[in-house]
Design a protein around this motif. Sequence first.
Motif, PDB file in Angstrom:
ATOM      1  N   ILE A  98       0.835  -1.208   0.000  1.00 53.15           N
ATOM      2  CA  ILE A  98       0.000   0.000   0.000  1.00 53.15           C
ATOM      3  C   ILE A  98       0.865   1.252   0.000  1.00 53.15           C
ATOM      4  CG2 ILE A  98      -1.648   1.321   1.374  1.00 53.15           C
ATOM      5  CD1 ILE A  98      -2.808  -1.364   2.284  1.00 53.15           C
ATOM      6  N   LEU A  99       1.883   1.278   0.862  1.00 52.20           N
ATOM      7  CA  LEU A  99       2.743   2.455   0.951  1.00 52.20           C
ATOM      8  C   LEU A  99       3.581   2.630  -0.309  1.00 52.20           C
ATOM      9  CD1 LEU A  99       3.895   2.272   4.691  1.00 52.20           C
ATOM     10  CD2 LEU A  99       2.026   3.584   3.679  1.00 52.20           C
ATOM     11  N   MET A 100       4.031   1.527  -0.908  1.00 52.87           N
ATOM     12  CA  MET A 100       4.783   1.625  -2.163  1.00 52.87           C
ATOM     13  C   MET A 100       3.928   2.222  -3.274  1.00 52.87           C
ATOM     14  SD  MET A 100       6.872  -1.974  -2.376  1.00 52.87           S
ATOM     15  CE  MET A 100       8.094  -2.440  -1.151  1.00 52.87           C
ATOM     16  N   MET A 101       2.682   1.752  -3.370  1.00 57.05           N
ATOM     17  CA  MET A 101       1.785   2.270  -4.405  1.00 57.05           C
ATOM     18  C   MET A 101       1.523   3.760  -4.204  1.00 57.05           C
ATOM     19  SD  MET A 101      -2.000   0.858  -5.461  1.00 57.05           S
ATOM     20  CE  MET A 101      -1.291  -0.780  -5.661  1.00 57.05           C
ATOM     21  N   TYR A 102       1.297   4.145  -2.949  1.00 55.14           N
ATOM     22  CA  TYR A 102       1.068   5.561  -2.684  1.00 55.14           C
ATOM     23  C   TYR A 102       2.304   6.393  -3.014  1.00 55.14           C
ATOM     24  CZ  TYR A 102       0.048   9.900  -0.230  1.00 55.14           C
ATOM     25  OH  TYR A 102      -0.144  11.221   0.075  1.00 55.14           O
ATOM     26  N   LEU A 104       4.608   5.834  -5.234  1.00 59.44           N
ATOM     27  CA  LEU A 104       4.736   5.959  -6.688  1.00 59.44           C
ATOM     28  C   LEU A 104       3.756   6.982  -7.246  1.00 59.44           C
ATOM     29  CD1 LEU A 104       6.011   4.927  -9.319  1.00 59.44           C
ATOM     30  CD2 LEU A 104       4.280   3.129  -9.360  1.00 59.44           C
ATOM     31  N   VAL A 105       2.497   6.906  -6.810  1.00 55.52           N
ATOM     32  CA  VAL A 105       1.487   7.843  -7.301  1.00 55.52           C
ATOM     33  C   VAL A 105       1.788   9.266  -6.838  1.00 55.52           C
ATOM     34  CG1 VAL A 105      -0.959   8.461  -7.177  1.00 55.52           C
ATOM     35  CG2 VAL A 105      -0.288   6.067  -7.442  1.00 55.52           C
ATOM     36  N   ARG A 106       2.204   9.401  -5.589  1.00 51.11           N
ATOM     37  CA  ARG A 106       2.472  10.737  -5.030  1.00 51.11           C
ATOM     38  C   ARG A 106       3.666  11.388  -5.710  1.00 51.11           C
ATOM     39  NH1 ARG A 106       0.946  15.383  -3.341  1.00 51.11           N
ATOM     40  NH2 ARG A 106       1.358  15.995  -1.198  1.00 51.11           N
ATOM     41  N   GLU A 107       4.716  10.628  -5.947  1.00 56.97           N
ATOM     42  CA  GLU A 107       5.886  11.201  -6.607  1.00 56.97           C
ATOM     43  C   GLU A 107       5.582  11.553  -8.057  1.00 56.97           C
ATOM     44  OE1 GLU A 107      10.582  10.259  -6.212  1.00 56.97           O
ATOM     45  OE2 GLU A 107       9.394   8.671  -7.163  1.00 56.97           O
ATOM     46  N   GLY A 108       4.803  10.698  -8.728  1.00 56.22           N
ATOM     47  CA  GLY A 108       4.442  10.990 -10.114  1.00 56.22           C
ATOM     48  C   GLY A 108       3.554  12.223 -10.236  1.00 56.22           C
ATOM     49  N   SER A 109       2.585  12.363  -9.336  1.00 58.88           N
ATOM     50  CA  SER A 109       1.711  13.536  -9.386  1.00 58.88           C
ATOM     51  C   SER A 109       2.464  14.810  -9.029  1.00 58.88           C
ATOM     52  CB  SER A 109       0.520  13.343  -8.441  1.00 58.88           C
ATOM     53  OG  SER A 109       0.967  13.197  -7.097  1.00 58.88           O
ATOM     54  N   ALA A 110       3.412  14.726  -8.088  1.00 49.49           N
ATOM     55  CA  ALA A 110       4.225  15.892  -7.742  1.00 49.49           C
ATOM     56  C   ALA A 110       5.099  16.309  -8.920  1.00 49.49           C
ATOM     57  CB  ALA A 110       5.086  15.595  -6.518  1.00 49.49           C
ATOM     58  N   ALA A 111       5.576  15.340  -9.690  1.00 50.76           N
ATOM     59  CA  ALA A 111       6.387  15.657 -10.866  1.00 50.76           C
ATOM     60  C   ALA A 111       5.583  16.392 -11.927  1.00 50.76           C
ATOM     61  CB  ALA A 111       6.967  14.375 -11.453  1.00 50.76           C
ATOM     62  N   LEU A 112       4.265  16.221 -11.905  1.00 45.96           N
ATOM     63  CA  LEU A 112       3.385  16.922 -12.843  1.00 45.96           C
ATOM     64  C   LEU A 112       2.879  18.243 -12.284  1.00 45.96           C
ATOM     65  CD1 LEU A 112       1.278  13.896 -14.121  1.00 45.96           C
ATOM     66  CD2 LEU A 112       3.204  14.997 -15.267  1.00 45.96           C
ATOM     67  N   ILE A 151       3.935   2.430  11.898  1.00 39.43           N
ATOM     68  CA  ILE A 151       3.296   2.352  10.586  1.00 39.43           C
ATOM     69  C   ILE A 151       2.772   3.725  10.159  1.00 39.43           C
ATOM     70  CG2 ILE A 151       1.365   1.358   9.310  1.00 39.43           C
ATOM     71  CD1 ILE A 151       1.684  -1.160  11.009  1.00 39.43           C
ATOM     72  N   ALA A 152       2.156   4.455  11.101  1.00 36.77           N
ATOM     73  CA  ALA A 152       1.670   5.798  10.785  1.00 36.77           C
ATOM     74  C   ALA A 152       2.825   6.728  10.414  1.00 36.77           C
ATOM     75  CB  ALA A 152       0.903   6.359  11.980  1.00 36.77           C
ATOM     76  N   ALA A 153       3.962   6.575  11.084  1.00 33.06           N
ATOM     77  CA  ALA A 153       5.128   7.399  10.761  1.00 33.06           C
ATOM     78  C   ALA A 153       5.649   7.093   9.369  1.00 33.06           C
ATOM     79  CB  ALA A 153       6.219   7.177  11.802  1.00 33.06           C
ATOM     80  N   HIS A 154       5.652   5.828   8.980  1.00 34.85           N
ATOM     81  CA  HIS A 154       6.085   5.459   7.628  1.00 34.85           C
ATOM     82  C   HIS A 154       5.116   6.005   6.576  1.00 34.85           C
ATOM     83  CE1 HIS A 154       9.658   2.836   7.713  1.00 34.85           C
ATOM     84  NE2 HIS A 154       9.277   2.547   8.948  1.00 34.85           N
ATOM     85  N   ALA A 155       3.829   6.028   6.900  1.00 36.44           N
ATOM     86  CA  ALA A 155       2.855   6.596   5.963  1.00 36.44           C
ATOM     87  C   ALA A 155       3.112   8.084   5.750  1.00 36.44           C
ATOM     88  CB  ALA A 155       1.438   6.366   6.490  1.00 36.44           C
ATOM     89  N   ALA A 156       3.392   8.804   6.844  1.00 39.04           N
ATOM     90  CA  ALA A 156       3.702  10.232   6.722  1.00 39.04           C
ATOM     91  C   ALA A 156       5.009  10.450   5.973  1.00 39.04           C
ATOM     92  CB  ALA A 156       3.776  10.863   8.112  1.00 39.04           C
ATOM     93  N   ALA A 157       6.000   9.578   6.220  1.00 37.30           N
ATOM     94  CA  ALA A 157       7.293   9.715   5.542  1.00 37.30           C
ATOM     95  C   ALA A 157       7.150   9.495   4.040  1.00 37.30           C
ATOM     96  CB  ALA A 157       8.297   8.726   6.126  1.00 37.30           C
ATOM     97  N   ALA A 162       8.189  11.502  -1.116  1.00 37.48           N
ATOM     98  CA  ALA A 162       7.719  11.484  -2.506  1.00 37.48           C
ATOM     99  C   ALA A 162       7.557  12.898  -3.047  1.00 37.48           C
ATOM    100  CB  ALA A 162       6.404  10.714  -2.592  1.00 37.48           C
ATOM    101  N   VAL A 163       6.980  13.787  -2.249  1.00 34.69           N
ATOM    102  CA  VAL A 163       6.804  15.172  -2.704  1.00 34.69           C
ATOM    103  C   VAL A 163       8.148  15.870  -2.841  1.00 34.69           C
ATOM    104  CG1 VAL A 163       5.839  17.419  -2.078  1.00 34.69           C
ATOM    105  CG2 VAL A 163       4.492  15.365  -1.768  1.00 34.69           C
ATOM    106  N   PHE A 164       9.041  15.639  -1.883  1.00 35.40           N
ATOM    107  CA  PHE A 164      10.338  16.327  -1.883  1.00 35.40           C
ATOM    108  C   PHE A 164      11.131  16.037  -3.157  1.00 35.40           C
ATOM    109  CE2 PHE A 164      14.846  16.651  -0.875  1.00 35.40           C
ATOM    110  CZ  PHE A 164      14.909  17.891  -0.261  1.00 35.40           C
ATOM    111  N   PHE A 165      11.151  14.775  -3.578  1.00 34.67           N
ATOM    112  CA  PHE A 165      11.935  14.426  -4.758  1.00 34.67           C
ATOM    113  C   PHE A 165      11.135  14.539  -6.053  1.00 34.67           C
ATOM    114  CE2 PHE A 165      14.323  12.304  -1.387  1.00 34.67           C
ATOM    115  CZ  PHE A 165      15.621  12.660  -1.718  1.00 34.67           C
ATOM    116  N   GLY A 166       9.813  14.486  -5.969  1.00 38.09           N
ATOM    117  CA  GLY A 166       9.020  14.577  -7.188  1.00 38.09           C
ATOM    118  C   GLY A 166       8.805  15.987  -7.673  1.00 38.09           C
TER     119      GLY A 166
END
Length: 254
Positions: A98-102, A104-112, A151-157, A162-166
């Motif tokens: 779940i976190l991997m999928m998020y 990927l989507v978050r970094e891709g959307s930030a890149a756009l 787990i919640a901390a990993h979700a926030a991370a 993803a946003v920082f690098f995307g």
Amino acid sequence: MTELNLLPLVGIVVVVAGFALRFNPLLVVVSAGIATGWAVQLDFLTLLETFGEKFLNARQLASLFLIIPIIALLERYGLQQRAQAWIASIKSATTARILMMYFLVREGSAALGLISLAGHAQTVRPLLAPMALGAAANLHGPLPKPIQDQIAAHAAACDNIAVFFGEDIFIAFGAVLLMNAFLQENGIMGIEPLHIGLWAIPTAIAALIVHCFRLARLEAQITQQLVAYLKSQPQEHDATKKSELENNTSEVLS
């Protein structure tokens, strides 16, 4: 010598007094604006026009604040519980997937340039974290508080990284334009925002690979921590549950 007029500062007094007396913040700010307008001798229509102009100029900021009570209302009526229950019904869903999928989507959307498409308030807290917790609970059963926090901390991370690098890939992003202006001011010519965005792509891919590896190891860490937790509290858990967790540990580590 011109006499200093302190009357326009009456708005500051209203703000301090209003917050000290715990009045409604919106009422305090509006009252401070009216008091300041009265102090500088603005007529009512001009003051009303100023309020409207400032609100329209900051309407995007206002819409951002409107999201918070909407999310709070959805949470009040069980948004987190529904997300957690839905993920628990999917047997193949795991916390790492779940976190991997998020990510990927978050970094891709930030890149756009779609940075506001998701975030901590509107996505991580009400949806992503409960979904990750639901997947872990579906596999391991009830989770102790330290593991839930992890787990919640990993979700926030995931969202932060993803946003920082995307976002650096998006050529109209403020940081990219700032780097381009800095290079030009220091005599380094021939570098356009497009070049900076293109060279940010390898970094974003590397961040994706590294973070996915960390998330893959998270599954093993959760299982190991659960086994250690159960061993430290034998009176609350039976031997069958310990055996199941130990089997899960060997499967994850293999």
